[in-house]
Write a protein that holds these residues in place. Sequence first.
Motif, PDB file in Angstrom:
ATOM      1  N   ALA A  12       7.471  -7.818   2.493  1.00  0.00           N
ATOM      2  CA  ALA A  12       8.029  -6.970   3.555  1.00  0.00           C
ATOM      3  C   ALA A  12       7.875  -5.478   3.273  1.00  0.00           C
ATOM      4  O   ALA A  12       7.788  -4.675   4.209  1.00  0.00           O
ATOM      5  CB  ALA A  12       9.503  -7.306   3.771  1.00  0.00           C
ATOM      6  N   PHE A  13       7.835  -5.072   1.980  1.00  0.00           N
ATOM      7  CA  PHE A  13       7.788  -3.650   1.651  1.00  0.00           C
ATOM      8  C   PHE A  13       6.356  -3.139   1.489  1.00  0.00           C
ATOM      9  O   PHE A  13       6.160  -1.990   1.078  1.00  0.00           O
ATOM     10  CB  PHE A  13       8.593  -3.384   0.379  1.00  0.00           C
ATOM     11  CG  PHE A  13      10.074  -3.650   0.549  1.00  0.00           C
ATOM     12  CD1 PHE A  13      10.879  -2.756   1.237  1.00  0.00           C
ATOM     13  CD2 PHE A  13      10.644  -4.804   0.039  1.00  0.00           C
ATOM     14  CE1 PHE A  13      12.231  -3.005   1.403  1.00  0.00           C
ATOM     15  CE2 PHE A  13      11.993  -5.055   0.201  1.00  0.00           C
ATOM     16  CZ  PHE A  13      12.794  -4.160   0.888  1.00  0.00           C
ATOM     17  N   GLU A  14       5.364  -3.990   1.768  1.00  0.00           N
ATOM     18  CA  GLU A  14       3.986  -3.520   1.736  1.00  0.00           C
ATOM     19  C   GLU A  14       3.690  -2.716   3.008  1.00  0.00           C
ATOM     20  O   GLU A  14       4.185  -3.029   4.087  1.00  0.00           O
ATOM     21  CB  GLU A  14       3.025  -4.718   1.635  1.00  0.00           C
ATOM     22  CG  GLU A  14       3.172  -5.504   0.349  1.00  0.00           C
ATOM     23  CD  GLU A  14       2.228  -6.690   0.308  1.00  0.00           C
ATOM     24  OE1 GLU A  14       1.378  -6.793   1.230  1.00  0.00           O
ATOM     25  OE2 GLU A  14       2.332  -7.509  -0.631  1.00  0.00           O
ATOM     26  N   ARG A  15       2.861  -1.708   2.864  1.00  0.00           N
ATOM     27  CA  ARG A  15       2.548  -0.854   4.011  1.00  0.00           C
ATOM     28  C   ARG A  15       1.765  -1.627   5.069  1.00  0.00           C
ATOM     29  O   ARG A  15       0.890  -2.414   4.737  1.00  0.00           O
ATOM     30  CB  ARG A  15       1.726   0.354   3.569  1.00  0.00           C
ATOM     31  CG  ARG A  15       2.436   1.216   2.554  1.00  0.00           C
ATOM     32  CD  ARG A  15       1.491   2.251   1.997  1.00  0.00           C
ATOM     33  NE  ARG A  15       2.057   2.849   0.796  1.00  0.00           N
ATOM     34  CZ  ARG A  15       1.380   3.614  -0.026  1.00  0.00           C
ATOM     35  NH1 ARG A  15       0.110   3.868   0.212  1.00  0.00           N
ATOM     36  NH2 ARG A  15       1.969   4.128  -1.076  1.00  0.00           N
ATOM     37  N   PHE A  16       2.131  -1.399   6.280  1.00  0.00           N
ATOM     38  CA  PHE A  16       1.480  -1.976   7.454  1.00  0.00           C
ATOM     39  C   PHE A  16       1.627  -3.504   7.533  1.00  0.00           C
ATOM     40  O   PHE A  16       0.925  -4.148   8.294  1.00  0.00           O
ATOM     41  CB  PHE A  16      -0.014  -1.601   7.500  1.00  0.00           C
ATOM     42  CG  PHE A  16      -0.259  -0.126   7.495  1.00  0.00           C
ATOM     43  CD1 PHE A  16      -0.001   0.648   8.619  1.00  0.00           C
ATOM     44  CD2 PHE A  16      -0.724   0.507   6.351  1.00  0.00           C
ATOM     45  CE1 PHE A  16      -0.229   2.014   8.609  1.00  0.00           C
ATOM     46  CE2 PHE A  16      -0.950   1.876   6.334  1.00  0.00           C
ATOM     47  CZ  PHE A  16      -0.703   2.639   7.474  1.00  0.00           C
TER      48      PHE A  16
ATOM     49  N   LEU B   9       9.997  -0.530   6.546  1.00  0.00           N
ATOM     50  CA  LEU B   9      10.594  -0.896   5.258  1.00  0.00           C
ATOM     51  C   LEU B   9       9.885  -0.209   4.096  1.00  0.00           C
ATOM     52  O   LEU B   9      10.514   0.107   3.076  1.00  0.00           O
ATOM     53  CB  LEU B   9      10.550  -2.412   5.078  1.00  0.00           C
ATOM     54  CG  LEU B   9      11.501  -3.207   5.984  1.00  0.00           C
ATOM     55  CD1 LEU B   9      11.318  -4.697   5.776  1.00  0.00           C
ATOM     56  CD2 LEU B   9      12.961  -2.820   5.708  1.00  0.00           C
ATOM     57  N   ALA B  10       8.562   0.032   4.216  1.00  0.00           N
ATOM     58  CA  ALA B  10       7.863   0.774   3.165  1.00  0.00           C
ATOM     59  C   ALA B  10       8.413   2.189   3.053  1.00  0.00           C
ATOM     60  O   ALA B  10       8.575   2.735   1.953  1.00  0.00           O
ATOM     61  CB  ALA B  10       6.362   0.796   3.454  1.00  0.00           C
ATOM     62  N   ILE B  11       8.714   2.815   4.218  1.00  0.00           N
ATOM     63  CA  ILE B  11       9.307   4.161   4.209  1.00  0.00           C
ATOM     64  C   ILE B  11      10.676   4.134   3.563  1.00  0.00           C
ATOM     65  O   ILE B  11      11.032   5.004   2.747  1.00  0.00           O
ATOM     66  CB  ILE B  11       9.404   4.704   5.653  1.00  0.00           C
ATOM     67  CG1 ILE B  11       7.999   4.928   6.224  1.00  0.00           C
ATOM     68  CG2 ILE B  11      10.201   5.984   5.707  1.00  0.00           C
ATOM     69  CD1 ILE B  11       7.194   5.955   5.483  1.00  0.00           C
ATOM     70  N   VAL B  12      11.488   3.118   3.902  1.00  0.00           N
ATOM     71  CA  VAL B  12      12.834   3.019   3.319  1.00  0.00           C
ATOM     72  C   VAL B  12      12.745   2.894   1.802  1.00  0.00           C
ATOM     73  O   VAL B  12      13.490   3.548   1.065  1.00  0.00           O
ATOM     74  CB  VAL B  12      13.582   1.819   3.932  1.00  0.00           C
ATOM     75  CG1 VAL B  12      14.905   1.603   3.207  1.00  0.00           C
ATOM     76  CG2 VAL B  12      13.829   2.036   5.414  1.00  0.00           C
ATOM     77  N   ALA B  13      11.826   2.055   1.311  1.00  0.00           N
ATOM     78  CA  ALA B  13      11.686   1.876  -0.129  1.00  0.00           C
ATOM     79  C   ALA B  13      11.276   3.170  -0.810  1.00  0.00           C
ATOM     80  O   ALA B  13      11.791   3.521  -1.886  1.00  0.00           O
ATOM     81  CB  ALA B  13      10.657   0.778  -0.419  1.00  0.00           C
TER      82      ALA B  13
END
Length: 667
Positions: free
Chosen positions: A605-609, A627-631
């Motif tokens: 889920a935290f991988e970009r795109f 989710l990548a931005i949140v991480a």
Amino acid sequence: MSTVDHGTDAGRAPYAEHTTGARPVLPWWAWIIAGVAIFLADVSGVLFMPAETGVAIWWPAAGLSVAFVLLQPRSRIAAAIVLVLVVTTVANAIAGRPLAVSLAFGVANTAEVAVIVALLGSATRRFELSTVRAGIRFAVAVVAGALAVGLLAAATVALLEGGEFWSTVGFAAASHGAAVCLIAPLAALPPPVPVAAGRVEMAVQVLLLAVVLAVVFHPSSSLPLAFAPFPLVAWAALRFPIRFVIAETALATLVMIALTLDGGGPFRREGLDMTVGAAMFETLLISFAGFAVVLSAAQYELRALTRQVRAANLLLTGSVVDARIGLVVAERDAQATRVTWANRAGRRLLADELDGERWAGPLRVAAMSALRTGEQVTVGAHGERTITVAANPIDGVADRIAVQLLDVTAMLRARQAQLEAAVERDAARAIRAELERQRDDFLVTTSHELRTPITSIVGYAELLQDGGTLSSTEQAWVRVIARNGQRLAELVEDLLTLGRGVSGAPLQIRQEAVRCAELFEEVAANLRVVTEQRRLRVRLEPGGHAVFASRGDAGRMLSNLLVNACKFTPEGGEIRLSARADGDLVLVLVEDTGPGMSADERAQAFERFYRAPGAERDNVAGTGLGLAIVAELAARNGGSVALRPAAPHGLVVELRLPAAHATRSAA
């Protein structure tokens, strides 16, 4: 003639007198049977007792007692000896002997058993007649036990009954020794090994032995025929299984005793003193039994050793002949080198260099070089193969050498393939790293280039909205422009955030205490239009907690998480924002009642795109960057984010940020 396989457990080593078999543990009912058998044998032994000697010719109770005790584990030997003492004492008393005499004979019988078992016993292993040494040791133990019982019995007869001492010693020792030699070996039989003799041969031998016994112990037979059965016993010991020999010997002894008591045989002929005849008969019995035991044990050892040698030879021959390594024995002189022996692999590797037995070629040169230097030599043989050659002299034979040839062609090719694959992997990794760098550079550059025109679009749209000169239709158009411009601005900020994280460039942010209550209210208010349109209930439970983070970063993190929750929560569902203390951190939870995510989806889920298959299938709007931005934002503020499933369904996002009070106290 068919052969008889009397067992296949020949792999058990006969080198030691005690094999790997542990002592058995007899059940309780076996003790009862043994006690009854010893008792009956003891009582019936009186029937073999000539009046002239006062001692039985054969005392089977002694053999049964020794056999019973030999079968016991170490912890039960003492109890078994006590049983022998009690049974033999009672049996002598019931047979008519006085109590004192009965007790003394019981002690004598028990002493015999104790001496034999002590000389044969082992702490953990059962004694077995598997070697010549074991047979001799058994014979020595029987003699020692017989002497012990003979001396004690003679003392009893001399002191309590007024009998002869030395004659009683001989009679008692012989009768007991013969019985032990014939019966006790049944408790010391080793594992069976195959024999070459067939059933027909066994039947012939048994028939001949029966005929010889009938002739020898006929009333008209003479003394020189007394040892006629011995060759037949030797035949059996050399050809038949040891258990067959022991059983046959015991049965033959019973026949000899019965025929002798019936008046037959050379020891009951007219004119022979009864005492002398009994002594001679007992000597025959103990010689007959000892001969059978020692010879059969020796033959058993020979068979087992032969099988082991044969098995070792087959193993060695098979491993050498069928080895993948070429093994060669060569003989050299001033003129040439000749191969005297080679296994199949060696012949195959030397096929191009052999002319009959004469050896010449690059492999021979390599072998001579390896012999001189003591080091292995690797050569390319005949264009296609690579062979490693080692050589050493054979001790005691100056002109002979042993050569080992190993074809390493496949090994080198496999190694070359591995190296080529490793080079290709490194090249692919470098290309991938370069592509990722170019992509990240593109994101950062493009984001910077887009920021200025987007800012202008949003700014002029706001001016148009505030000008008051537009019609209602034009105002709607401008609002669309402003809204989409704002979306583009947020997307550009997201791309810039990811770009900074990839580049690793330090970013100065201003962290401050941000109250969760203010943060929750602000984010919920910004999305109220969406939540009201979809009839979503948003519960805010901030408590009294505050985080120490960039206010802008905190807002964007929570906004992205709430937007995701709104996207995937069905109409009429519920979203819960809460905060609680987690040590020096504040745990912010965003819980929804949507379909949730599988374990595989949560892992990516935290991988970009990345977009979950369900989002693609349902055509849910998004770029896969939330989710990548949140991480990224959580990491640069000293926090972390994780996902877990909610019960009974839905998703829980756990956002951990430093607590404001903890940061201040640390400072």
